[in-house]
Design a protein around this motif. Structure first.
Motif, PDB file in Angstrom:
ATOM      1  N   ASP A   1      12.409  35.292  -7.404  1.00 39.80           N
ATOM      2  CA  ASP A   1      12.721  34.180  -7.748  1.00 39.80           C
ATOM      3  C   ASP A   1      11.961  33.528  -8.787  1.00 39.80           C
ATOM      4  O   ASP A   1      12.089  33.125  -9.836  1.00 39.80           O
ATOM      5  CB  ASP A   1      13.276  33.355  -6.838  1.00 39.80           C
ATOM      6  CG  ASP A   1      12.461  33.535  -5.448  1.00 39.80           C
ATOM      7  OD1 ASP A   1      11.192  34.332  -5.615  1.00 39.80           O
ATOM      8  OD2 ASP A   1      12.624  32.820  -4.697  1.00 39.80           O
TER       9      ASP A   1
ATOM     10  N   TYR B   1      24.716  34.554 -12.230  1.00 41.28           N
ATOM     11  CA  TYR B   1      24.037  33.569 -12.854  1.00 41.28           C
ATOM     12  C   TYR B   1      25.011  32.826 -13.805  1.00 41.28           C
ATOM     13  O   TYR B   1      25.034  33.178 -14.577  1.00 41.28           O
ATOM     14  CB  TYR B   1      22.485  33.373 -12.882  1.00 41.28           C
ATOM     15  CG  TYR B   1      21.810  33.260 -11.985  1.00 41.28           C
ATOM     16  CD1 TYR B   1      21.831  31.807 -10.625  1.00 41.28           C
ATOM     17  CD2 TYR B   1      19.802  33.990 -11.854  1.00 41.28           C
ATOM     18  CE1 TYR B   1      20.565  31.664  -9.986  1.00 41.28           C
ATOM     19  CE2 TYR B   1      19.616  33.711 -10.822  1.00 41.28           C
ATOM     20  CZ  TYR B   1      19.748  32.709  -9.706  1.00 41.28           C
ATOM     21  OH  TYR B   1      18.406  32.277  -8.546  1.00 41.28           O
TER      22      TYR B   1
ATOM     23  N   TYR C   1      16.233  28.427  -8.334  1.00 43.12           N
ATOM     24  CA  TYR C   1      16.371  29.888  -8.312  1.00 43.12           C
ATOM     25  C   TYR C   1      16.104  31.223  -6.997  1.00 43.12           C
ATOM     26  O   TYR C   1      15.191  30.559  -6.454  1.00 43.12           O
ATOM     27  CB  TYR C   1      15.562  30.388  -9.921  1.00 43.12           C
ATOM     28  CG  TYR C   1      16.371  30.608 -10.816  1.00 43.12           C
ATOM     29  CD1 TYR C   1      17.076  30.939 -11.730  1.00 43.12           C
ATOM     30  CD2 TYR C   1      15.215  28.769 -11.239  1.00 43.12           C
ATOM     31  CE1 TYR C   1      17.778  30.425 -12.982  1.00 43.12           C
ATOM     32  CE2 TYR C   1      16.196  28.954 -13.081  1.00 43.12           C
ATOM     33  CZ  TYR C   1      17.313  29.587 -13.129  1.00 43.12           C
ATOM     34  OH  TYR C   1      17.814  29.283 -14.849  1.00 43.12           O
ATOM     35  N   LYS C   2      17.217  31.601  -6.961  1.00 39.79           N
ATOM     36  CA  LYS C   2      17.276  33.212  -5.948  1.00 39.79           C
ATOM     37  C   LYS C   2      16.413  34.594  -6.555  1.00 39.79           C
ATOM     38  O   LYS C   2      16.700  34.504  -7.964  1.00 39.79           O
ATOM     39  CB  LYS C   2      17.989  33.069  -5.025  1.00 39.79           C
ATOM     40  CG  LYS C   2      18.971  31.952  -4.730  1.00 39.79           C
ATOM     41  CD  LYS C   2      18.129  31.118  -3.178  1.00 39.79           C
ATOM     42  CE  LYS C   2      18.829  29.846  -2.724  1.00 39.79           C
ATOM     43  NZ  LYS C   2      17.867  29.606  -2.376  1.00 39.79           N
ATOM     44  N   PRO C   3      16.442  35.323  -5.857  1.00 40.61           N
ATOM     45  CA  PRO C   3      15.654  37.107  -6.385  1.00 40.61           C
ATOM     46  C   PRO C   3      17.658  37.420  -6.663  1.00 40.61           C
ATOM     47  O   PRO C   3      18.327  36.891  -5.901  1.00 40.61           O
ATOM     48  CB  PRO C   3      15.384  37.497  -4.892  1.00 40.61           C
ATOM     49  CG  PRO C   3      14.932  36.833  -4.215  1.00 40.61           C
ATOM     50  CD  PRO C   3      15.524  35.551  -4.604  1.00 40.61           C
TER      51      PRO C   3
ATOM     52  N   ASP D   1      24.671  41.175  -9.003  1.00 48.19           N
ATOM     53  CA  ASP D   1      24.397  39.591  -9.712  1.00 48.19           C
ATOM     54  C   ASP D   1      24.638  38.556 -10.753  1.00 48.19           C
ATOM     55  O   ASP D   1      24.308  39.525 -11.923  1.00 48.19           O
ATOM     56  CB  ASP D   1      23.038  39.038  -8.775  1.00 48.19           C
ATOM     57  CG  ASP D   1      23.001  39.426  -7.586  1.00 48.19           C
ATOM     58  OD1 ASP D   1      23.749  39.866  -6.738  1.00 48.19           O
ATOM     59  OD2 ASP D   1      21.886  38.935  -7.008  1.00 48.19           O
TER      60      ASP D   1
ATOM     61  N   LEU E   1      24.235  26.306  -5.901  1.00 47.72           N
ATOM     62  CA  LEU E   1      23.491  26.340  -5.747  1.00 47.72           C
ATOM     63  C   LEU E   1      23.101  25.318  -5.734  1.00 47.72           C
ATOM     64  O   LEU E   1      22.051  24.965  -4.994  1.00 47.72           O
ATOM     65  CB  LEU E   1      22.234  27.412  -6.843  1.00 47.72           C
ATOM     66  CG  LEU E   1      22.429  28.557  -6.192  1.00 47.72           C
ATOM     67  CD1 LEU E   1      21.370  29.636  -7.113  1.00 47.72           C
ATOM     68  CD2 LEU E   1      22.907  29.365  -4.625  1.00 47.72           C
TER      69      LEU E   1
ATOM     70  N   LYS F   1      11.681  31.114 -12.012  1.00 50.16           N
ATOM     71  CA  LYS F   1      10.827  30.334 -12.142  1.00 50.16           C
ATOM     72  C   LYS F   1       9.425  30.004 -12.943  1.00 50.16           C
ATOM     73  O   LYS F   1       9.616  28.761 -14.153  1.00 50.16           O
ATOM     74  CB  LYS F   1      10.025  29.703 -10.712  1.00 50.16           C
ATOM     75  CG  LYS F   1      11.313  29.646  -9.682  1.00 50.16           C
ATOM     76  CD  LYS F   1      11.280  29.636  -8.102  1.00 50.16           C
ATOM     77  CE  LYS F   1      12.349  28.975  -7.303  1.00 50.16           C
ATOM     78  NZ  LYS F   1      11.707  29.037  -5.626  1.00 50.16           N
TER      79      LYS F   1
END
Length: 164
Positions: free
Chosen positions: A72, A112, A103-105, A110, A132, A76
């Motif tokens: 993450d 986004y 933001y997440k890892p 995955d 999110l 960022k």
């Protein structure tokens, strides 16, 4: 059927619906590889109401599909750097930072999705179709300048996504 019942039924129908169907007014314009330095880490798909129209004046969405794990802090750091380069008067107090903070890892596989609704000036971020968070602000779509600004994350990616 009263308005409350209609809204309730609509919300139930949309909860499990893929973003591409909820935002049926957008169409897939382009998909391009997501290259970081020299490594391909996934792909980006650009959706818009009208692929030949300026991205700043319509509903748009970017879907990022990852083939690598990414922490993450990398999202960022990159977002903050490119927002500072591309958005006039960007500061730590900017409402755009509220999206960056979400933001997440990610792991391989995955997805986004960064979605902008022109009518209500809302920018939302989801990971694997789970929301999110979002912001509503007249300048919310300026977040896309990370990829589409004068000094984008990757000039070739910008060209691949926006040029016909």
């Amino acid at each position: 059927m009263n308005n409350h019942l209609i809204k309730f039924v609509f919300s139930i129908l949309c909860l499990g619906t893929p973003l591409s169907l909820v935002h049926a007014n957008t169409q897939l314009c382009k998909t391009a590889p997501l290259i970081v330095t020299t490594k391909n880490v996934g792909s980006v798909s650009y959706y818009a109401n009208n692929c030949s129209q300026n991205w700043e004046n319509q509903n748009i969405r970017l879907d990022f599909s990852y083939s690598q794990n990414i922490p993450d802090w990398a999202f960022k750091k990159a977002a903050t750097y490119y927002l500072k380069k591309n958005v006039p008067n960007f500061s730590d107090k900017s409402v755009l930072n509220q999206i960056t903070a979400l933001y997440k890892p990610v792991k391989k596989g995955d997805l986004y999705a960064l979605n902008y609704n022109q009518m209500n000036k809302q920018l939302s971020l989801s990971l694997n179709q789970k929301s999110l968070g979002s912001i509503t602000d007249p300048q919310a779509n300026q977040y896309f300048k990370i990829w589409f600004g004068d000094s984008p994350f990757n000039a070739k990616l910008k060209q691949q996504l926006l040029n016909p």
